[in-house]
Structures are given as C-alpha cells and as structure tokens.
Design an enzyme around this catalytic site. Sequence first.
Site, PDB file in Angstrom:
ATOM      1  N   GLN A 124       0.813  -1.222   0.000  1.00 50.68           N
ATOM      2  CA  GLN A 124       0.000   0.000   0.000  1.00 50.68           C
ATOM      3  C   GLN A 124       0.845   1.270   0.000  1.00 50.68           C
ATOM      4  O   GLN A 124       0.554   2.207  -0.744  1.00 50.68           O
ATOM      5  CB  GLN A 124      -0.954  -0.003   1.204  1.00 50.68           C
ATOM      6  CG  GLN A 124      -2.090  -0.999   1.056  1.00 50.68           C
ATOM      7  CD  GLN A 124      -3.306  -0.581   1.849  1.00 50.68           C
ATOM      8  OE1 GLN A 124      -3.740   0.559   1.824  1.00 50.68           O
ATOM      9  NE2 GLN A 124      -3.869  -1.526   2.575  1.00 50.68           N
ATOM     10  N   ASN A 143      12.432  -9.295  11.116  1.00 48.78           N
ATOM     11  CA  ASN A 143      12.857  -8.189  10.268  1.00 48.78           C
ATOM     12  C   ASN A 143      14.372  -8.044  10.249  1.00 48.78           C
ATOM     13  O   ASN A 143      14.939  -7.590   9.251  1.00 48.78           O
ATOM     14  CB  ASN A 143      12.188  -6.887  10.725  1.00 48.78           C
ATOM     15  CG  ASN A 143      10.752  -6.795  10.253  1.00 48.78           C
ATOM     16  OD1 ASN A 143      10.490  -6.800   9.060  1.00 48.78           O
ATOM     17  ND2 ASN A 143       9.811  -6.739  11.182  1.00 48.78           N
ATOM     18  N   VAL A 166      11.956   2.857   6.159  1.00 46.91           N
ATOM     19  CA  VAL A 166      10.575   3.135   6.554  1.00 46.91           C
ATOM     20  C   VAL A 166       9.966   1.933   7.270  1.00 46.91           C
ATOM     21  O   VAL A 166       9.190   2.078   8.210  1.00 46.91           O
ATOM     22  CB  VAL A 166       9.723   3.505   5.322  1.00 46.91           C
ATOM     23  CG1 VAL A 166       8.282   3.791   5.708  1.00 46.91           C
ATOM     24  CG2 VAL A 166      10.335   4.685   4.576  1.00 46.91           C
ATOM     25  N   HIS A 198      10.857   5.852  16.410  1.00 48.30           N
ATOM     26  CA  HIS A 198       9.564   5.887  15.718  1.00 48.30           C
ATOM     27  C   HIS A 198       8.699   4.786  16.331  1.00 48.30           C
ATOM     28  O   HIS A 198       8.607   3.674  15.821  1.00 48.30           O
ATOM     29  CB  HIS A 198       9.743   5.672  14.216  1.00 48.30           C
ATOM     30  CG  HIS A 198       8.437   5.501  13.495  1.00 48.30           C
ATOM     31  ND1 HIS A 198       7.516   6.509  13.415  1.00 48.30           N
ATOM     32  CD2 HIS A 198       7.896   4.440  12.850  1.00 48.30           C
ATOM     33  CE1 HIS A 198       6.452   6.079  12.742  1.00 48.30           C
ATOM     34  NE2 HIS A 198       6.663   4.817  12.398  1.00 48.30           N
TER      35      HIS A 198
END
Length: 330
Positions: free
Chosen positions: A16, A106, A130, A188
């Site tokens: 997306q 990850n 990101v 973040h």
Amino acid sequence: MINNRVRVAVTGAAGQIGYALVFRIASGQMFGPNTEVELNLLELEPALPSLEGVAMELDDCAFPLLKRIVCTADLNKAMDGVNWALLVGSVPRKQGMERSDLLQINGGIFTKQGQAINDYASDDVRVFVVGNPCNTNCLIAMNHAKDVPSDRFYAMTTLDELRARTQLAKKAGVDITAVTQMTIWGNHSATQYPDFYNAKINGTSAAQVINDETWLKETFVSTVQQRGAAVIKARGSSSAASAANAIITGVNHLVTDTPAGESFSMCRRSKGEYGVDEGLIFSFPCRREHGELKVVENLEFNDFGRERFNTTLNELRSERDTVKSLGLLD
C-alpha cells in the site's frame, strides 16, 4: 533543463505504501523537475504479478521523467547501481507476536538488504528506512553495509513530525506553515517525544502560544504517539498515503538545503549528541546546510522533556541489545 538522473530502489513496491509512493517519485515530486528517474521495484515472488500491474500503470501515466522500470524479486538486482534505497517493506507485528520476534524476523530481512546495498549499490548510495521497527532495522542494515559511510543511513520520523505539526496548528487555529522546528526525539514508536516546548508557532514557543500545558502534555503527546494505531482502527489498515507523502517530504529534506530558522526531524546515527549512545539510530532535529546534514545543537529540556527523552532513548537501547543478543549486530 534535465541535469541529473537518479536510480531508486523501492522495497515492498506493490504494497500500500509502495503503491502510493512510486507514482509520486516518477512524477518528479521527490527529486524535482530536472532529475530523471529509474525505478528498481522489489517484491516477494508471489507479489510479482501485482508489481507488474503497478509497472503497467506507471507506463500508462507517461511520466516524462521516468526512464526505466525494473520489477524483480532478486534483492541484488534491485540494489544494482541505486543512488537511493527506500526500504519500505517489512513484516508487520501480528497478534501474539513479541517485539523480540518482530525484531528477529525483520532483522534477517534487513541484514540481507544491508549486504546487497553494500555489494551492489552505487558508491554514493543513500538509504532511507521506513519499514518498522525502522530505527533498529536501519541499525541492522547499516551494520551489514560496512563499505557505505554510516552517515548515509536514515530512518523516518517525518510522518510523526507532520502529524505533530498538524495537531499544534489545529489547536492554535493557525495555518500549518506557522508551525516550525517541530522535533520528534528518539524512536519511531509509541515512546517518541514530540517536543512542543522547542517547537515554534509564528516564531514563539508552542507552549506559550497554546498555553494549555495539560492538553500539550497529555492529549497532544499521546495523540501523536498513538496516531498510527488510530488510523488502523479507523480505516482497517495502516497509514499508506500519509506515509508515502512523508517519504517524499523526508527525502526532500535530505536533498535540499534547509531554509533559515527551520529544522526537520530525522533518525540518523548518533555521534553522541545530547548524550545519546554513539551508533544508535535516533531521531534528532536536523538541518541540511551546503549539502551536509547537521544536528541542531543546544536545545534544552525541562524535567518533563528529559523524562520523555530518556524513555525513548532507553527503548532504543533495549532494541539494540535485543538484536545484538540475536546475533544481528557485530
């Protein structure tokens, strides 16, 4: 007048965020109207048919600046000769998954991506992470790209900064352009510290203009910290268009000198600024001056700010220690 060409890798390009991003890169919004673009789009093998559809749509837009599209599931091919690597794709946290599980899964992905960037990317490559948890994913990728200078790795808190600016502008009843020097400190994540004391509204401290410390400390901070979760709850999936917009804005910040009196938030490798452990990927207030990225120095914290700063710093230390124990860092 065309004076430059840039090759950009986008991972998770059919997802997306990728779908919302690649058309804006191809149109010139990221690097400007005088820079031609080549796109290296990476996806997992099962998503390649969808990625081919994205490439078809890119072709159908007839962007004058878009000169080449590569669609691939081969990581090395995706990173071949790229000047910018936008690492968007990552495995999201699922119900019942521990944070250490997420870091391990990850970590394996970003280990390989760092190695491919090291071995195949252009000598001037810059890496913008990101995919979450982006600070520590960036740390892992950087650690496995030993030949790439560490000051070329960044992780994104641009979306957090834009969210924070919007909340302050709405509360103060001013235009969004009136809010400047809005710093997101640290990770973040839900521990990030949106620093309203050092933010400015028409040149005056936001805390003085709004003059509602309870709202600032409680509602504002938690709204910014939890905004991603609120978007998921409202629309049923995570931020995509706003994340893509923030990627455009974040890279713009990194390729354009910062106007006088302004700054932006960016996660970068700490050199010990503000007492942050050297080597951590930490969000600081930054400026780009004469092509060089610098951390804004000498900002001060009160007790509230220092406590929030330490909370997010300690979380990043914990993430670093976790991935180190998993063998993902040297």
